[in-house]
Design a protein around this motif. Structure first.
Motif, short mmCIF file in Angstrom:
data_model
loop_
_atom_site.label_atom_id
_atom_site.label_comp_id
_atom_site.label_asym_id
_atom_site.label_seq_id
_atom_site.Cartn_x
_atom_site.Cartn_y
_atom_site.Cartn_z
N GLN A 1 -20.92 85.61 27.25
CA GLN A 1 -21.27 84.56 27.85
C GLN A 1 -19.90 83.57 27.35
N ARG A 2 -19.86 83.63 26.10
CA ARG A 2 -17.97 82.55 25.60
C ARG A 2 -16.91 83.14 26.54
N TYR A 3 -16.58 84.19 26.53
CA TYR A 3 -15.83 85.15 27.08
C TYR A 3 -15.74 84.54 28.73
N VAL A 4 -16.52 84.76 29.06
CA VAL A 4 -16.50 84.47 30.64
C VAL A 4 -16.80 83.33 30.65
N ALA A 5 -16.75 81.99 29.89
CA ALA A 5 -17.11 80.68 29.66
C ALA A 5 -15.17 80.35 30.33
N ALA A 6 -14.47 80.86 30.02
CA ALA A 6 -12.83 80.51 30.35
C ALA A 6 -12.53 80.64 31.76
N VAL A 7 -13.21 81.68 32.30
CA VAL A 7 -13.22 81.15 34.44
C VAL A 7 -12.84 80.63 34.13
N SER B 1 -18.54 74.68 25.06
CA SER B 1 -17.87 73.36 25.88
C SER B 1 -16.62 73.42 25.29
N HIS B 2 -16.57 73.58 24.25
CA HIS B 2 -14.73 73.61 23.55
C HIS B 2 -14.05 74.26 25.13
N ALA B 3 -14.55 75.59 25.33
CA ALA B 3 -13.86 76.70 26.36
C ALA B 3 -13.46 76.16 26.90
N ARG B 4 -14.73 75.54 27.79
CA ARG B 4 -14.98 74.67 29.13
C ARG B 4 -13.59 73.11 29.28
N LYS B 5 -13.25 72.51 27.98
CA LYS B 5 -12.45 71.51 28.69
C LYS B 5 -10.99 72.03 28.36
N MET B 6 -10.59 73.70 27.34
CA MET B 6 -9.51 74.21 27.73
C MET B 6 -8.80 74.48 28.61
N VAL B 7 -9.48 75.15 29.61
CA VAL B 7 -9.34 76.39 30.94
C VAL B 7 -8.91 75.07 31.43
N LEU C 1 -10.55 86.10 34.85
CA LEU C 1 -11.46 85.47 34.73
C LEU C 1 -10.08 84.17 35.85
N ALA C 2 -8.62 84.40 35.09
CA ALA C 2 -8.15 83.16 35.48
C ALA C 2 -7.95 83.63 37.80
N GLU C 3 -8.17 84.75 37.62
CA GLU C 3 -7.96 84.96 39.16
C GLU C 3 -9.15 84.12 40.32
N TYR C 4 -10.27 83.86 39.49
CA TYR C 4 -11.56 83.05 40.18
C TYR C 4 -11.50 82.11 41.27
#
Length: 698
Positions: free
Chosen positions: A630-636, A692-698, A541-544
């Motif tokens: 879906q929660r996993y991919v949210a960290a993209v 929503s929380h994951a997107r604010k954290m990545v 996910l970090a490589e997208y």
């Protein structure tokens, strides 16, 4: 003329037309189009191909980048030297003048952004040209410039269910969805194309086969919320009748949309509302509508006339699907018969123009709600790659379209027969001759009431696969388009409308356009299932790329549940999408391999895999696993991340199966729960809040 000379002459004609000699397929192999196929494609231009690109002193249109050297070299004939003066009428009303020097027109480097008109006089010779000055990059939100991560939901509007709609999702539902979604942290809601279709032929329901991309689909009007509908005693009496209430109740509870019944009911209600509107002669809304008509100009008159005439002809005779089925005197907007219809059916034409105003008001109200709630993007719209050959857009400007050709895609692993989308391609040469005005107007229309625009099959800016109408999609060739000019115009309109651009670049993407899109600030489109690194592993996910939108699925792909269970293969076999069993077996094995790689990534992320979930095609896909994915991919790492309501609910059936038309009820499947039910579900709410929380954290 010898055979060799004739062959060379033919090849020059192909080159002048922009027909590509070859392309690289999904395996990287070079594929050549046979000469016979290229001759068919050449014939579809109907003679609208320049034999010599330098036919006049000036090009019809010239695009410059802002704050870059700007000059025009005259097209010389027999080495002649020209002397004269030029005048540049700027968009803001100012005028610049200069002299021709050494057959060159030198303009100031700081020409303002916009559309300007050049006039040249050299003795008795006069020439004109459109000058476009564009920025190098499309608009990007401040949040994007600050590298924030935004997220949203990709919604097929027609699929929404509610206790108030009339059997199809509408703009009222959209506003409800926005309100509930924003409360859970959502930054945007993406929509399917909402282009005008065919009110008189409601079963032509594909949002990607529009009548015109400049106007809206009136079926999305929330009839009951119109002021005139609420004010009309006749409308309320009709609406509250037992018969109508029973029809509405029946349409609301259906799992599949009955477009004919919905459209018939809505048009009845809208006619009653329009009658009330017409009685309010001096009202503020009458003034607003008149302003809308003036701003819409001839384009609105074309759309309203087309819909009114189509409805009139359909009442009198069957099978009036589009203008190519109409009586000959009505097959061209510019005909005397059409003009007579406009004069003799003023109210009907005005009614359909009013419907466009109602639709535009309601989608704008949705966008204004987003802005009030400070959603960074709010709405993003979707621009279809083409139009049907018998709709309003081609009816008005036939010379722009090659109506004996169709747009599609060449054969690949997923579609071994190729794809024929039944859409009429624009002639790139005529588009230039018309100074790109149709493209500019189309882009501008679709940037209204939204913060981002997704462009379907954005490779169309570089090339399109043309096939002779009625022929197999295998017998086609790529036609080139003026990609640099089109991207520059896109950037200009994007900056002016403050609208970001997302380019759907799935499939075989030529290298020639990748860097152009990236440098222009256009966002790529990534599907999680398709993303693998150079080692063949599911991409970390970090490589997208940041300049991208990532989703788990789209309207053309199976839902998460359908993908994991291999339900799309079952449907493909049922509807004969995979005629070659070897190709099907290969695709099934590719799916198993892909799922293995995805499961490895999930295990590395220490996600617990429920019992029964594995890489086989018979695997389970319980809702807890669906949500975990879906929660996993949210960290993209991508700036934009989108989810589908279908996947919140764990639905299996797709809205569309590419390669089918009448076999499967495409564009008709609704969500299996109402908006109120969805946003009252603790599991759905937990998913959205976690994302929503994951997107604010990545």
């Amino acid at each position: 003329m010898t055979k060799l000379q004739a062959k060379r002459q033919l090849e020059r004609q192909f080159a002048n037309a922009g027909i590509h000699r070859y392309f690289f397929d999904e395996r990287g192999l070079r594929k050549y189009a046979p000469s016979a196929v290229k001759q068919q494609i050449l014939a579809s231009f109907g003679g609208n191909v320049p034999q010599n690109m330098a036919t006049g002193l000036l090009p019809t249109v010239k695009v410059f980048y802002h704050n870059s050297p700007a000059y025009l070299r005259l097209n010389q004939h027999n080495g002649q030297r020209y002397h004269g003066e030029w005048q540049l009428q700027l968009e803001n009303g100012d005028t610049l003048v200069g002299k021709v020097k050494n057959n060159v027109l030198n303009f100031p480097r700081d020409l303002p952004l916009g559309y300007h008109q050049l006039s040249l006089k050299c003795g008795q010779i006069q020439a004109d040209s459109s000058i476009i000055v564009a920025p190098r990059q499309c608009y990007q939100l401040p949040q994007i410039q600050n590298k924030q991560k935004l997220w949203g939901s990709c919604v097929q509007l027609y699929t929404l269910k509610s206790e108030t709609n009339w059997g199809i999702g509408d703009f009222g539902d959209l506003q409800q969805f926005l309100a509930k979604f924003q409360q859970n942290g959502g930054d945007f809601v993406g929509l399917n194309p909402i282009h005008s279709l065919f009110p008189a032929n409601p079963e032509g329901a594909s949002p990607y086969s529009p009548s015109s991309r400049n106007w809206l689909n009136i079926i999305y009007i929330d009839v009951a919320s119109l002021p005139e509908f609420r004010q009309s005693a006749a409308a309320q009496h009709w609406f509250q009748s037992a018969e109508v209430q029973q029809q509405l109740a029946d349409l609301r509870q259906r799992d599949w949309i009955d477009y004919s019944a919905v459209m018939a009911l809505k048009l009845q209600g809208l006619q009653l509302a329009f009658a009330e509107f017409e009685q309010q002669a001096a009202s503020e809304r009458q003034r607003q509508f008149q302003q809308f008509v003036q701003q819409g100009g001839e384009s609105l008159q074309v759309q309203a006339t087309f819909d009114a005439l189509h409805a009139d002809l359909s009442r009198r005779s069957e099978n009036q699907w589009g203008w190519d089925c109409w009586a000959a005197e009505y097959q061209d907007y510019h005909s005397a018969a059409v003009s007579e219809f406009q004069h003799s059916h003023v109210e009907q034409v005005r009614f359909y123009a009013w419907l466009q105003w109602c639709a535009a008001e309601q989608i704008e109200a949705c966008y204004q709600f987003c802005r009030q709630q400070q959603m960074p993007i709010g709405l993003y719209r979707d621009l279809a790659v083409g139009v049907t050959p018998n709709g309003a857009e081609t009816w008005w400007n036939k010379s722009l379209f090659c109506l004996t050709a169709s747009v599609g895609a060449p054969p690949d692993i997923l579609g071994p027969q190729g794809q024929n989308w039944g859409l009429a391609p624009m002639n790139p040469h005529v588009l230039q001759q018309q100074a790109y005005r149709p493209f500019i107007e189309m882009i501008r229309a679709n940037m209204q009431s939204c913060g981002a625009l997704r462009i379907d099959h954005i490779m169309c800016l570089l090339r399109l696969w043309w096939v002779k109408c009625g022929d197999s999609a295998k017998n086609g060739a790529y036609i080139g388009y003026p990609v640099d000019d089109l991207i520059a115009i896109l950037a200009l309109e994007s900056q002016r409308q403050q609208c970001m651009i997302i380019g759907e670049d799935l499939g075989t993407v030529p290298k020639a356009i990748v860097s152009k899109l990236k440098n222009a600030g256009i966002f790529s489109y990534k599907i999680f299932y398709f993303e693998f690194d150079q080692q063949g592993q599911s991409r970390a996910l970090a490589e997208y790329p940041y300049q991208a939108m990532t989703t788990l699925s789209t309207h053309d792909l199976p839902t998460v549940n359908g993908y994991w269970r291999g339900h799309d293969f079952e449907l493909g076999q049922q509807y004969q999408v995979y005629p070659d069993p070897k190709i099907l077996a290969r695709l099934q094995q590719d799916r198993v391999n892909a799922k293995q790689k995805i499961l490895q990534r999930l295990q590395q992320a220490q996600l617990e895999i429920p019992p029964g979930v594995d890489a086989s095609l018979s695997s389970d896909c319980p809702l807890e696993f669906n949500h975990a994915l879906q929660r996993y991919v949210a960290a993209v790492n991508s700036a934009l991340f989108g989810l589908q309501p279908e996947d919140w609910l764990g639905m299996t059936e797709p809205v569309n199966i590419p390669g089918t038309s009448t076999q499967y009820p495409n564009w008709r499947r609704r969500l299996n729960r109402t908006l109120d039910d969805i946003f009252a579900d603790p599991a759905v709410l937990a998913l959205l809040q976690t994302v929503s929380h994951a997107r604010k954290m990545v």
